[in-house]
Write a protein that holds these residues in place. Structure first.
Motif, PDB file in Angstrom:
ATOM      1  N   ASP A 100       0.929  -1.462  -0.010  1.00 38.28           N
ATOM      2  CA  ASP A 100      -0.046   0.006   0.011  1.00 38.28           C
ATOM      3  C   ASP A 100       0.852   1.351  -0.096  1.00 38.28           C
ATOM      4  N   VAL A 101       1.045   1.754  -1.228  1.00 36.31           N
ATOM      5  CA  VAL A 101       1.924   3.016  -1.581  1.00 36.31           C
ATOM      6  C   VAL A 101       1.353   4.128  -0.306  1.00 36.31           C
ATOM      7  N   VAL A 102       0.244   4.492  -0.368  1.00 36.23           N
ATOM      8  CA  VAL A 102      -0.116   5.695   0.631  1.00 36.23           C
ATOM      9  C   VAL A 102       0.207   5.349   2.096  1.00 36.23           C
ATOM     10  N   SER A 103      -0.378   4.389   2.460  1.00 33.67           N
ATOM     11  CA  SER A 103      -0.060   3.852   4.050  1.00 33.67           C
ATOM     12  C   SER A 103       1.623   3.834   4.228  1.00 33.67           C
ATOM     13  N   THR A 104       2.207   3.150   3.317  1.00 34.61           N
ATOM     14  CA  THR A 104       3.923   3.242   3.741  1.00 34.61           C
ATOM     15  C   THR A 104       4.329   4.554   3.456  1.00 34.61           C
ATOM     16  N   GLN A 105       3.718   5.415   2.437  1.00 37.31           N
ATOM     17  CA  GLN A 105       4.317   6.921   2.580  1.00 37.31           C
ATOM     18  C   GLN A 105       3.987   7.611   3.825  1.00 37.31           C
ATOM     19  N   ARG A 106       2.732   7.568   4.179  1.00 39.48           N
ATOM     20  CA  ARG A 106       2.319   8.170   5.391  1.00 39.48           C
ATOM     21  C   ARG A 106       3.405   7.391   6.702  1.00 39.48           C
ATOM     22  N   ARG A 107       3.780   6.338   6.507  1.00 42.13           N
ATOM     23  CA  ARG A 107       4.425   5.726   7.847  1.00 42.13           C
ATOM     24  C   ARG A 107       6.015   6.309   7.636  1.00 42.13           C
ATOM     25  N   ALA A 108       6.391   6.243   6.499  1.00 41.18           N
ATOM     26  CA  ALA A 108       7.964   6.961   6.078  1.00 41.18           C
ATOM     27  C   ALA A 108       7.803   8.334   6.526  1.00 41.18           C
ATOM     28  N   LEU A 109       6.843   9.159   6.301  1.00 40.30           N
ATOM     29  CA  LEU A 109       6.826  10.608   6.649  1.00 40.30           C
ATOM     30  C   LEU A 109       6.685  10.634   8.506  1.00 40.30           C
ATOM     31  N   ALA A 110       5.957   9.934   8.998  1.00 45.96           N
ATOM     32  CA  ALA A 110       5.686  10.041  10.465  1.00 45.96           C
ATOM     33  C   ALA A 110       7.114   9.475  10.985  1.00 45.96           C
ATOM     34  N   LEU A 111       7.869   8.873  10.354  1.00 50.53           N
ATOM     35  CA  LEU A 111       9.354   8.132  10.703  1.00 50.53           C
ATOM     36  C   LEU A 111      10.564   9.506  10.513  1.00 50.53           C
ATOM     37  N   GLY A 112      10.215  10.424   9.930  1.00 49.60           N
ATOM     38  CA  GLY A 112      11.158  11.518   9.730  1.00 49.60           C
ATOM     39  C   GLY A 112      11.378  11.571   8.019  1.00 49.60           C
ATOM     40  N   ALA A 113      10.975  10.841   7.368  1.00 43.90           N
ATOM     41  CA  ALA A 113      11.161  11.155   5.684  1.00 43.90           C
ATOM     42  C   ALA A 113      10.651  12.598   5.428  1.00 43.90           C
ATOM     43  N   ARG A 114      11.186  12.943   4.164  1.00 40.58           N
ATOM     44  CA  ARG A 114      10.704  14.081   3.532  1.00 40.58           C
ATOM     45  C   ARG A 114       9.890  13.730   2.541  1.00 40.58           C
ATOM     46  N   LEU A 115       8.679  14.366   2.075  1.00 37.60           N
ATOM     47  CA  LEU A 115       8.079  13.740   0.903  1.00 37.60           C
ATOM     48  C   LEU A 115       8.812  14.624  -0.411  1.00 37.60           C
ATOM     49  N   LEU A 116       9.019  14.159  -1.179  1.00 39.70           N
ATOM     50  CA  LEU A 116       9.530  14.436  -2.474  1.00 39.70           C
ATOM     51  C   LEU A 116       8.657  14.431  -3.458  1.00 39.70           C
ATOM     52  N   ARG A 117       7.623  13.426  -3.603  1.00 40.23           N
ATOM     53  CA  ARG A 117       6.665  13.433  -4.990  1.00 40.23           C
ATOM     54  C   ARG A 117       5.589  12.404  -4.264  1.00 40.23           C
ATOM     55  N   GLU A 118       4.391  13.011  -4.270  1.00 42.73           N
ATOM     56  CA  GLU A 118       3.249  12.371  -4.013  1.00 42.73           C
ATOM     57  C   GLU A 118       2.947  11.131  -4.919  1.00 42.73           C
ATOM     58  N   VAL A 119       2.046  10.117  -4.475  1.00 50.47           N
ATOM     59  CA  VAL A 119       2.046   8.930  -5.345  1.00 50.47           C
ATOM     60  C   VAL A 119       1.437   9.266  -6.816  1.00 50.47           C
ATOM     61  N   GLU A 120       2.045   8.687  -8.042  1.00 43.98           N
ATOM     62  CA  GLU A 120       1.467   8.821  -9.172  1.00 43.98           C
ATOM     63  C   GLU A 120       1.546   7.579  -9.929  1.00 43.98           C
ATOM     64  N   THR A 121       0.975   7.418 -11.052  1.00 43.09           N
ATOM     65  CA  THR A 121       0.892   6.331 -11.876  1.00 43.09           C
ATOM     66  C   THR A 121       2.075   6.690 -12.990  1.00 43.09           C
ATOM     67  N   LYS A 122       2.969   5.680 -12.953  1.00 41.57           N
ATOM     68  CA  LYS A 122       3.975   5.821 -13.872  1.00 41.57           C
ATOM     69  C   LYS A 122       3.929   4.815 -15.138  1.00 41.57           C
ATOM     70  N   PRO A 123       4.595   5.398 -16.137  1.00 39.72           N
ATOM     71  CA  PRO A 123       4.514   4.541 -17.307  1.00 39.72           C
ATOM     72  C   PRO A 123       4.714   3.033 -17.387  1.00 39.72           C
ATOM     73  N   TRP A 124       5.489   2.733 -16.528  1.00 45.04           N
ATOM     74  CA  TRP A 124       5.869   1.358 -16.442  1.00 45.04           C
ATOM     75  C   TRP A 124       5.079   0.400 -15.433  1.00 45.04           C
ATOM     76  N   GLY A 125       4.167   1.117 -15.239  1.00 42.69           N
ATOM     77  CA  GLY A 125       2.731   0.216 -14.521  1.00 42.69           C
ATOM     78  C   GLY A 125       2.863   0.248 -13.095  1.00 42.69           C
ATOM     79  N   ASP A 126       3.586   1.006 -12.314  1.00 41.77           N
ATOM     80  CA  ASP A 126       3.702   1.166 -10.890  1.00 41.77           C
ATOM     81  C   ASP A 126       3.085   2.432 -10.476  1.00 41.77           C
ATOM     82  N   ASP A 127       2.470   2.462  -9.121  1.00 39.61           N
ATOM     83  CA  ASP A 127       1.990   3.698  -8.622  1.00 39.61           C
ATOM     84  C   ASP A 127       3.148   4.005  -7.622  1.00 39.61           C
ATOM     85  N   VAL A 128       3.896   5.166  -7.707  1.00 41.96           N
ATOM     86  CA  VAL A 128       4.971   5.306  -6.831  1.00 41.96           C
ATOM     87  C   VAL A 128       4.888   6.625  -6.146  1.00 41.96           C
TER      88      VAL A 128
END
Length: 147
Positions: A100-128
């Motif tokens: 789950d990208v969104v949940s893992t992103q929230r967890r990373a931010l809560a742990l001190g990571a800084r957001l670089l780019r919100e989740v978006e669909t990439k041409p290679w078929g992943d949400d990143v």
């Protein structure tokens, strides 16, 4: 006038040895404890090495992530800390497959990571989504689109 013949490049033969396998990625950080705490809390990976200047985590796949104090890391390279790029964003990315990208992103931010780019669909078929981990390493949090 005859045209010059172009020599073809020599054929490459496969190596006689077994091809290499990716076993370990090592990142040099300024704050070993903070970076290790981040990775353990984000991934839940087992700590397999715990030395004063180096920690190593093992992913379920067997690939290992080494977290090395920058001042000790440069000793292996034979250079000064100043010679080792310590910019705010590393030119390297760790691509994590998550459920789950969104949940893992929230967890990373809560742990001190800084957001670089919100989740978006990439041409290679992943949400990143992209975050910056403590120590400056870019982390891609990815799942197949539609999962």
């Amino acid at each position: 006038m005859p045209t010059p013949q172009t020599a073809s490049p020599p054929a490459l033969t496969p190596p006689a040895l077994t091809p290499p396998d990716l076993a370990l990625v090592i990142v040099a950080v300024d704050d070993l404890s903070a970076a290790t705490d981040f990775w353990v809390a984000l991934t839940g990976w087992e700590t397999t090495e715990d030395a004063p200047v180096y920690r190593e985590l093992r992913a379920p796949s067997g690939v290992r992530l080494g977290v090395y104090a920058r001042t000790a890391f440069v000793v292996n390279l034979g250079c000064d800390v100043a010679d080792l790029a310590a910019g705010p964003v590393a030119a390297t990315e760790v691509y994590l497959a998550v459920d789950d990208v969104v949940s893992t992103q929230r967890r990373a931010l809560a742990l001190g990571a800084r957001l670089l780019r919100e989740v978006e669909t990439k041409p290679w078929g992943d949400d990143v989504a992209y975050v910056l981990a403590p120590g400056g390493l870019v982390v891609a949090l990815a799942a197949p689109t539609g999962s």
